[in-house]
Scaffold this active site. Structure first.
Site, mmCIF file in Angstrom:
data_model
loop_
_atom_site.group_PDB
_atom_site.id
_atom_site.type_symbol
_atom_site.label_atom_id
_atom_site.label_comp_id
_atom_site.label_asym_id
_atom_site.label_seq_id
_atom_site.Cartn_x
_atom_site.Cartn_y
_atom_site.Cartn_z
ATOM 1 N N CYS A 28 0.808 -1.213 0.000
ATOM 2 C CA CYS A 28 0.000 0.000 0.000
ATOM 3 C C CYS A 28 0.835 1.254 0.000
ATOM 4 C CB CYS A 28 -0.866 0.074 1.262
ATOM 5 S SG CYS A 28 -1.844 -1.387 1.566
ATOM 6 N N GLY A 54 0.087 0.346 -5.159
ATOM 7 C CA GLY A 54 -1.147 -0.423 -5.066
ATOM 8 C C GLY A 54 -2.144 0.039 -6.086
ATOM 9 N N ASN A 133 -0.266 1.157 5.947
ATOM 10 C CA ASN A 133 0.640 0.410 5.070
ATOM 11 C C ASN A 133 1.444 -0.540 5.942
ATOM 12 O OD1 ASN A 133 3.696 1.180 3.234
ATOM 13 N ND2 ASN A 133 2.351 -0.560 3.054
ATOM 14 N N GLY A 134 1.395 -1.808 5.616
ATOM 15 C CA GLY A 134 2.135 -2.798 6.391
ATOM 16 C C GLY A 134 1.260 -3.982 6.705
ATOM 17 N N CYS A 272 12.630 -2.421 5.269
ATOM 18 C CA CYS A 272 12.441 -3.436 4.228
ATOM 19 C C CYS A 272 13.417 -3.211 3.061
ATOM 20 C CB CYS A 272 11.002 -3.355 3.710
ATOM 21 S SG CYS A 272 10.726 -4.359 2.249
ATOM 22 N N TYR A 278 12.873 -3.218 -5.319
ATOM 23 C CA TYR A 278 11.784 -3.239 -6.292
ATOM 24 C C TYR A 278 10.670 -2.242 -6.041
ATOM 25 C CZ TYR A 278 7.437 -4.910 -8.484
ATOM 26 O OH TYR A 278 6.266 -4.990 -9.171
ATOM 27 N N CYS A 418 7.216 -12.801 2.851
ATOM 28 C CA CYS A 418 7.216 -11.588 3.688
ATOM 29 C C CYS A 418 5.886 -11.529 4.441
ATOM 30 C CB CYS A 418 7.346 -10.354 2.803
ATOM 31 S SG CYS A 418 7.216 -8.815 3.738
ATOM 32 N N CYS A 469 15.642 -5.266 7.210
ATOM 33 C CA CYS A 469 15.046 -6.603 7.279
ATOM 34 C C CYS A 469 15.342 -7.319 5.961
ATOM 35 C CB CYS A 469 13.532 -6.497 7.471
ATOM 36 S SG CYS A 469 12.674 -8.095 7.358
ATOM 37 N N CYS A 472 13.000 -12.126 3.665
ATOM 38 C CA CYS A 472 12.626 -12.863 2.449
ATOM 39 C C CYS A 472 13.838 -13.559 1.819
ATOM 40 C CB CYS A 472 11.916 -11.955 1.450
ATOM 41 S SG CYS A 472 12.805 -10.459 1.032
#
Ligand code: AMP
Length: 495
Positions: A28, A54, A133-134, A272, A278, A418, A469, A472
C-alpha cells in the site's frame, strides 16, 4: 450496542462480503495532510504519485479541523486506479482542510471493496478514519481476543483491529488510546489517522515500511504538514521533504502545531530491503537513501561479482532498468532497451479463442529483434519469485534471435515469504526455496544465472548498522516467531 463497540460510520460504504481473515496482503501507499484548504485535491495528487504501491483500490477521507465537535467525516473509496476513482465531482464531495489517503494492492481472491481504505468509524473517541501500510503480525491473536469479548469485525483487514483497540481503550484522549493500542501491535505499520481536530501519524518501532514527513508553505506564509509513503508524492505537490517519521514515533498535527513523541521503546530497526530492490520509485528517498542510487549500485555490484562476456545489457522493464544501467556502467558492455513495455495494459483483456502462447507476458513486453538478433544478451531483473515470468522472458529474448541469454538478478534468492507488507507467495511456490541456482537456471532456460549475494545488497542500500530486514532472503524474521509460524501456515493452506 456496547458503548465501546465500533459503529460503522454513516459514510462507510454498505458492504457485505466476508473474506477469511488470513487472506491478508497489504502492499500500500498512504498520504496525509493537515491545514490546507484543498486537502483532498492534494491527497489525490499524492496518491497519484503513489499509484505504483497499489492498483487495486484507493480512497480519501477528509474533514474540517475547525467548527463544532461532531462535524462530518467524508470518505470516498472505490476499486480501481486513483485517476479513475477521483473525478472533480467526487473531490468536490470531500471538503475540509485535513485529509488522509490510501492506495492498495492485493492479489486475486481478495479484491473486495470491504478492505479498501481509509476505514472510517464513529466511536467513543469521536469520528476517526485510518489508512495503513504494512501488516500486523499478531492481528489474528488480537482479533480472536477482541471477538471473544464481543467486538464485531466488518472486513478481513488487520487495520480494523487497531480501531477496535482504540475504541476499547479506557484512555480519555484519542492520542492516549492510540498509544495504548499501538503498544499492543506487532509487525509493520505506517499509519495515518484523521480525527475531529487533528491528524495523527505513527510508525512501528522497527520501521519496516517507509513514512516521510514534508512541509508546504501556504500563500499566507502559514506552514502545512504532509506525510507520505514515499517522497515522490511531495515532489508533485511542491512539498519539501523534512525527514522521516521515526520508527516508534507518533506525530500529531493540530491547530497547536506539530508535536513529535516516542510512543514505544527503542527496537532494532528492520527497514524493508525490498523497498530499495523493487517496490519504491527510483525518484524517492527511502530510509534516508536515494532508491535510484541503491538500484544502480545493486547492478554495479552484480557486474563485479558475476561478470559475463556479452554484447548487450538489457533490462526487464521497468523493474530491472536501474540495476541494468549499473551493470552496464560497471562492465562497460552497452546498455539498450531490448524489451519494450506496453504501459497501457489494463486489468482485463480479451484473448482470441485460439490461445496464444505466453499471451499475458507478450501483452506487457515485446522484444526488439533488431537489437537482440545474434547477440549475447545479459538480461537484468530485480527479482525472481516463482520463476515463471522470467522463463517466458528468456524464451522471448531467445526467440527474437539472441545467441545467448545470461540472467542476472539484482537481489539474493527469495526463499521466505514476507509478513510485513510485501506480497510473496508461500515457500512451496518460491522457486529458490526449493531449487539450487543451477536447477533454476535450467528451469528458466538461461545460459547462465546469477544472483547478488546478501553482502552486496547490504552494501548497495548502505546498511552499515544492521538497520534492514532481509527475512525474504534469509528466513530470519525480526518479530515473534509464533505469530510468523501461524501466518506461514495460513499461507501454505491457501497455496
Ligand atoms: P516470477 O519470478 O515469475 O514470479 O516474477 C518475477 C517478476 O515479478 C520480477 O520481474 C519482479 O519485478 C516482479 N515482482 C517481484 N515481487 C513482486 C511483488 N511483490 N509484487 C509485484 N511484482 C513483483
Amino acid at each position: 450496542m456496547h458503548k465501546n463497540q465500533l459503529e460503522p460510520s454513516m459514510f462507510e460504504a454498505d458492504l457485505d462480503e466476508n473474506v477469511p481473515f488470513d487472506k491478508l496482503r497489504e502492499e500500500c501507499g498512504v498520504f496525509a495532510i493537515y491545514g490546507h484548504p484543498e486537502a483532498a485535491n492534494l491527497t489525490y495528487l499524492g496518491l497519484y504519485a503513489l499509484q505504483h504501491r497499489g492498483q487495486e483500490s484507493a480512497g480519501i477521507a477528509s474533514m474540517a479541523s475547525t467548527g463544532k465537535p461532531g462535524r462530518d467525516l467524508y470518505n470516498h473509496k472505490s476499486m480501481g486506479h486513483v485517476a479513475d476513482i477521483f473525478s472533480p465531482e467526487v473531490l468536490g464531495r470531500l471538503p475540509g482542510d485535513m485529509a488522509i489517503g490510501h492506495t492498495r494492492y492485493s492479489t486475486a481472491g481478495d479484491t473486495v471493496l470491504l478492505n479498501a481504505q481509509p476505514f472510517s468509524v464513529a466511536c467513543n473517541k469521536g469520528k476517526i478514519a485510518v489508512a495503513h501500510n504494512g501488516n500486523i503480525t499478531n492481528a489474528g491473536e488480537l482479533r480472536r481476543e477482541l471477538e471473544q469479548e464481543g467486538s464485531i469485525f466488518q472486513a478481513s483487514s488487520d487495520t480494523e483491529v487497531i480501531l477496535h483497540l482504540v475504541a476499547r481503550s479506557r484512555e480519555k484522549t484519542l492520542a492516549g488510546a492510540l498509544r495504548e493500542a499501538l503498544l499492543q501491535l506487532e509487525g509493520a505499520f505506517s499509519l495515518v489517522f484523521l480525527a475531529e481536530d487533528r491528524i495523527i501519524i505513527a510508525r512501528d518501532p522497527h520501521g519496516f515500511r517507509p513514512l516521510a514527513l514534508g512541509q508546504m508553505e501556504m500563500p499566507d506564509g502559514a506552514v502545512c504538514y504532509v506525510f507520505a509513503s514515499e517522497t515522490c508524492a511531495f515532489d508533485l505537490i511542491d512539498a519539501v521533504h523534512l525527514g522521516d517519521v521515526e520508527p516508534g514515533e507518533m506525530v500529531i498535527v493540530s491547530k497547536e502545531g506539530m508535536t513529535r513523541e516516542r510512543y514505544a521503546p527503542v527496537r532494532a530497526h528492520a527497514h524493508c530491503a525490498f523497498e530499495h530492490v523493487y517496490f519504491s520509485r527510483p525518484d524517492s528517498m527511502v530510509f534516508g537513501r536515494s532508491v535510484q542510487e541503491s538500484r544502480e549500485m545493486l547492478g554495479r555490484l552484480l557486474a563485479q561479482l558475476h561478470p559475463v562476456d556479452a554484447d548487450i545489457v538489457v533490462p526487464v522493464p521497468d523493474s530491472g532498468v536501474a540495476a541494468a544501467l549499473g551493470y552496464a556502467l560497471e562492465s562497460g558492455i552497452p546498455y539498450n532497451l531490448g524489451l519494450i513495455r506496453n504501459h497501457y495494459v489494463g486489468r482485463t483483456f480479451i484473448e482470441p479463442s485460439q490461445a496464444i502462447r505466453d499471451f499475458g507476458v507478450k501483452l506487457k513486453l515485446n522484444p526488439v529483434r533488431a537489437l537482440l538478433e545474434g547477440k549475447r544478451v545479459i538480461l537484468v531483473d530485480d527479482s525472481l519469485v516463482r520463476g515463471t515470468t522470467s522463463r517466458k522472458i528468456v524464451r522471448m529474448v531467445r526467440n527474437a534471435g539472441a545467441r545467448e541469454v545470461h540472467l542476472r538478478i539484482s537481489c539474493p534468492p527469495t526463499v521466505s515469504p514476507c509478513f510485513y507488507g510485501v506480497d510473496t507467495p508461500s515457500v512451496a511456490e518460491l522457486i529458490a526455496a526449493n531449487n539450487t541456482t543451477e536447477e533454476i537456471r535450467r528451469f528458466v532456460e538461461a545460459d547462465s544465472l546469477a544472483y547478488l549475494p546478501l553482502s552486496g545488497l547490504r552494501e548497495a542500500v548502505a546498511d552499515h548498522n544492521h538497520d534492514y530486514c532481509y527475512a525474504c532472503y534469509t528466513g530470519n524474521y525480526p518479530t515473534d516467531l509464533v505469530n510468523i509460524k501461524e501466518l506461514m501456515a495460513a499461507k501454505d493452506r491457501r497455496a
